[in-house]
Design a protein around this motif. Structure first.
Motif, PDB file in Angstrom:
ATOM      1  N   SER A  96      31.464 -23.199  47.629  1.00 59.09           N
ATOM      2  CA  SER A  96      32.297 -24.084  46.817  1.00 59.09           C
ATOM      3  C   SER A  96      33.610 -23.397  46.451  1.00 59.09           C
ATOM      4  N   PHE A  97      33.513 -22.136  46.049  1.00 59.40           N
ATOM      5  CA  PHE A  97      34.718 -21.364  45.713  1.00 59.40           C
ATOM      6  C   PHE A  97      35.652 -21.296  46.918  1.00 59.40           C
ATOM      7  N   LEU A  98      35.046 -20.989  48.072  1.00 59.92           N
ATOM      8  CA  LEU A  98      35.805 -20.873  49.310  1.00 59.92           C
ATOM      9  C   LEU A  98      36.511 -22.183  49.641  1.00 59.92           C
ATOM     10  N   LEU A  99      35.785 -23.254  49.457  1.00 60.66           N
ATOM     11  CA  LEU A  99      36.327 -24.583  49.751  1.00 60.66           C
ATOM     12  C   LEU A  99      37.501 -24.902  48.833  1.00 60.66           C
ATOM     13  N   MET A 119      11.169 -19.195  44.472  1.00 58.02           N
ATOM     14  CA  MET A 119      12.239 -18.983  43.487  1.00 58.02           C
ATOM     15  C   MET A 119      13.388 -18.162  44.095  1.00 58.02           C
ATOM     16  N   ARG A 120      12.975 -17.127  44.887  1.00 60.00           N
ATOM     17  CA  ARG A 120      13.970 -16.246  45.492  1.00 60.00           C
ATOM     18  C   ARG A 120      14.858 -17.030  46.478  1.00 60.00           C
ATOM     19  N   ALA A 121      14.229 -17.896  47.251  1.00 61.11           N
ATOM     20  CA  ALA A 121      14.970 -18.712  48.217  1.00 61.11           C
ATOM     21  C   ALA A 121      15.927 -19.652  47.503  1.00 61.11           C
ATOM     22  N   PHE A 122      15.467 -20.217  46.373  1.00 62.28           N
ATOM     23  CA  PHE A 122      16.303 -21.126  45.592  1.00 62.28           C
ATOM     24  C   PHE A 122      17.554 -20.407  45.074  1.00 62.28           C
ATOM     25  N   VAL A 123      17.349 -19.205  44.548  1.00 61.92           N
ATOM     26  CA  VAL A 123      18.477 -18.411  44.023  1.00 61.92           C
ATOM     27  C   VAL A 123      19.468 -18.093  45.148  1.00 61.92           C
ATOM     28  N   THR A 124      18.937 -17.711  46.304  1.00 63.29           N
ATOM     29  CA  THR A 124      19.807 -17.384  47.448  1.00 63.29           C
ATOM     30  C   THR A 124      20.622 -18.604  47.871  1.00 63.29           C
ATOM     31  N   THR A 125      19.962 -19.758  47.972  1.00 65.09           N
ATOM     32  CA  THR A 125      20.648 -20.995  48.369  1.00 65.09           C
ATOM     33  C   THR A 125      21.717 -21.363  47.355  1.00 65.09           C
ATOM     34  N   PHE A 126      21.357 -21.282  46.061  1.00 65.34           N
ATOM     35  CA  PHE A 126      22.286 -21.602  44.986  1.00 65.34           C
ATOM     36  C   PHE A 126      23.517 -20.683  45.045  1.00 65.34           C
ATOM     37  N   ASP A 127      23.227 -19.397  45.254  1.00 68.22           N
ATOM     38  CA  ASP A 127      24.295 -18.395  45.356  1.00 68.22           C
ATOM     39  C   ASP A 127      25.249 -18.736  46.522  1.00 68.22           C
ATOM     40  N   ALA A 128      24.655 -19.082  47.650  1.00 72.85           N
ATOM     41  CA  ALA A 128      25.458 -19.427  48.822  1.00 72.85           C
ATOM     42  C   ALA A 128      26.301 -20.676  48.561  1.00 72.85           C
ATOM     43  N   LEU A 129      25.706 -21.649  47.902  1.00 67.09           N
ATOM     44  CA  LEU A 129      26.430 -22.894  47.596  1.00 67.09           C
ATOM     45  C   LEU A 129      27.618 -22.641  46.676  1.00 67.09           C
ATOM     46  N   VAL A 130      27.392 -21.804  45.647  1.00 68.30           N
ATOM     47  CA  VAL A 130      28.486 -21.465  44.714  1.00 68.30           C
ATOM     48  C   VAL A 130      29.612 -20.776  45.474  1.00 68.30           C
ATOM     49  N   ALA A 131      29.232 -19.798  46.320  1.00 65.44           N
ATOM     50  CA  ALA A 131      30.242 -19.060  47.093  1.00 65.44           C
ATOM     51  C   ALA A 131      31.022 -20.001  48.008  1.00 65.44           C
ATOM     52  N   ALA A 173      19.747 -23.738  62.239  1.00 63.39           N
ATOM     53  CA  ALA A 173      20.463 -24.401  61.137  1.00 63.39           C
ATOM     54  C   ALA A 173      21.562 -23.488  60.602  1.00 63.39           C
ATOM     55  N   GLY A 174      21.225 -22.208  60.435  1.00 58.69           N
ATOM     56  CA  GLY A 174      22.202 -21.229  59.934  1.00 58.69           C
ATOM     57  C   GLY A 174      23.402 -21.128  60.851  1.00 58.69           C
ATOM     58  N   MET A 175      23.109 -21.069  62.171  1.00 65.65           N
ATOM     59  CA  MET A 175      24.210 -20.966  63.153  1.00 65.65           C
ATOM     60  C   MET A 175      25.112 -22.205  63.117  1.00 65.65           C
ATOM     61  N   ILE A 176      24.468 -23.379  62.981  1.00 71.88           N
ATOM     62  CA  ILE A 176      25.260 -24.625  62.947  1.00 71.88           C
ATOM     63  C   ILE A 176      26.173 -24.629  61.721  1.00 71.88           C
ATOM     64  N   ILE A 177      25.612 -24.243  60.561  1.00 63.90           N
ATOM     65  CA  ILE A 177      26.417 -24.215  59.324  1.00 63.90           C
ATOM     66  C   ILE A 177      27.560 -23.201  59.466  1.00 63.90           C
ATOM     67  N   LEU A 178      27.234 -22.029  60.008  1.00 65.29           N
ATOM     68  CA  LEU A 178      28.242 -20.984  60.195  1.00 65.29           C
ATOM     69  C   LEU A 178      29.363 -21.478  61.111  1.00 65.29           C
ATOM     70  N   LEU A 179      28.943 -22.141  62.193  1.00 65.71           N
ATOM     71  CA  LEU A 179      29.909 -22.669  63.148  1.00 65.71           C
ATOM     72  C   LEU A 179      30.807 -23.726  62.487  1.00 65.71           C
ATOM     73  N   ALA A 180      30.187 -24.583  61.668  1.00 67.18           N
ATOM     74  CA  ALA A 180      30.952 -25.621  60.965  1.00 67.18           C
ATOM     75  C   ALA A 180      31.975 -24.982  60.033  1.00 67.18           C
ATOM     76  N   ILE A 181      31.529 -23.926  59.307  1.00 67.15           N
ATOM     77  CA  ILE A 181      32.446 -23.235  58.382  1.00 67.15           C
ATOM     78  C   ILE A 181      33.588 -22.583  59.167  1.00 67.15           C
ATOM     79  N   LEU A 182      33.231 -21.936  60.284  1.00 68.54           N
ATOM     80  CA  LEU A 182      34.261 -21.291  61.108  1.00 68.54           C
ATOM     81  C   LEU A 182      35.271 -22.309  61.630  1.00 68.54           C
ATOM     82  N   LEU A 183      34.760 -23.438  62.114  1.00 65.76           N
ATOM     83  CA  LEU A 183      35.643 -24.486  62.622  1.00 65.76           C
ATOM     84  C   LEU A 183      36.561 -25.015  61.522  1.00 65.76           C
TER      85      LEU A 183
END
Lengths: 134, 178
Positions: free
Chosen positions: A15-18, A1-13, B24-34
């Motif tokens: 998306s905002f950035l994008l 559950m904790r990993a899911f929340v972290t992933t979801f949080d990262a995705l939302v962030a 995987a994290g590094m690749i995603i980070l690199l993609a975002i940076l690029l």
């Protein structure tokens, strides 16, 4: 559950950035200030040459074709209107460029006092960018 | 029946999982940076080109105003035998505001081939190309022509001003481009 929340949080962030990145990169940079100064200069030119060539006097006498000739010679992007008032503030002539709507963008106004037939008048010229050119 | 092989005694897959996660994290980070470098680069290029265009607009405004509202310095520059940096400080084409002087215009046209760069320099347009055309209001008759014209270029600045020449109202077409 904790990993899911972290992933979801990262995705939302992300998306905002994008969304913010896309908004910033698609912004058009406006160059309005210089364009405003330009139509001020043009308006000043118009009223000045109208006054110096006696066209404003003609407009007071009801002959507006010479003033209209100048109005119609201004660039397509620019709309222009000439108003003439007598010394009591009553409008004695009002002429506008054809096909200019009410949309006003970067309105510039130049007023000039002048004398015609021994009477004092104020000519007021106002210009703005036509819709689609602002 | 368990199909996954068991790790050798005393070892686990936990270390492999961490390595995969890190990669995987590094690749995603690199993609975002690029991605951001790409966006930033695009923005910087656009901003530079907008700034350059804005500068060209302002330089053109000043040049047009100098030509249409000053006599130049000295005011009789058109009568001088030589037009160069030691004899002429500034250029103007009018007697009074908007009243174009035909002699100044004729002199300007006559030095087109020899002093084009000098004229640009004195108008503050040395970094650009520049053209000036005087026509009637209907634009079907050209009275004077100076400099070089860009044609339908997107990055040119075109200003049309109104003036008087020999008692008639004329259009002064000013074109600045790079």
């Amino acid at each position: 559950m904790r990993a899911f929340v972290t992933t979801f949080d990262a995705l939302v962030a992300l998306s905002f950035l994008l969304v913010i990145s896309i908004l910033v990169s698609t912004q058009s940079f406006q160059l309005n200030y210089a364009r405003g100064v330009y139509i001020y200069q043009l308006t000043h030119d118009a009223i000045s040459v109208m006054q110096k060539t006696g066209r404003l006097d003609d407009a007071i006498d009801g002959n507006s074709s010479a003033v209209r000739n100048i109005l119609e010679s201004t660039p397509e992007a620019v709309c222009m209107q000439i108003l003439i008032y007598d010394n009591s503030g009553t409008s004695v002539a009002s002429l506008s460029k054809f096909n200019c709507g009410e949309t006003v963008s970067q309105l510039q106004i130049v007023s000039m006092p002048f004398t015609a037939h021994g009477n004092r008048y104020i000519a007021k010229a106002q210009s703005w960018y036509r819709k689609g050119y602002s | 029946m368990n199909s996954n092989p068991s790790p050798p005694a005393g070892k686990s897959f936990k270390g492999q999982a961490w390595t995969f996660d890190f990669t995987a994290g590094m690749i995603i980070l690199l993609a975002i940076l690029l991605f951001f470098i790409f966006i930033w680069n695009g923005l910087a290029m656009r901003w530079n080109s907008v700034n350059e265009y804005r500068q060209m607009q302002f330089d053109s405004l000043f040049a047009a105003e100098a030509l249409m509202s000053t006599t130049g310095h000295p005011s009789n520059w058109e009568t001088l035998p030589a037009i160069n940096s030691t004899t002429v400080d500034s250029l103007g084409l009018v007697n009074g505001r908007n009243e174009l002087n035909n002699l100044k215009l004729e002199k300007l046209v006559s030095i087109n081939s020899t002093s084009y760069s000098f004229v640009k320099d004195r108008l503050g347009l040395s970094r650009y190309e520049f053209g000036l055309r005087i026509t009637n209001l209907a634009k079907d008759s050209t009275y004077h022509d100076f400099g070089r014209f860009a044609g339908p270029l997107n990055n040119s600045v075109v200003f049309e001003r109104l003036g008087m020449l020999n008692g008639s109202v004329v259009l002064v077409h000013l074109e600045v481009w790079k």
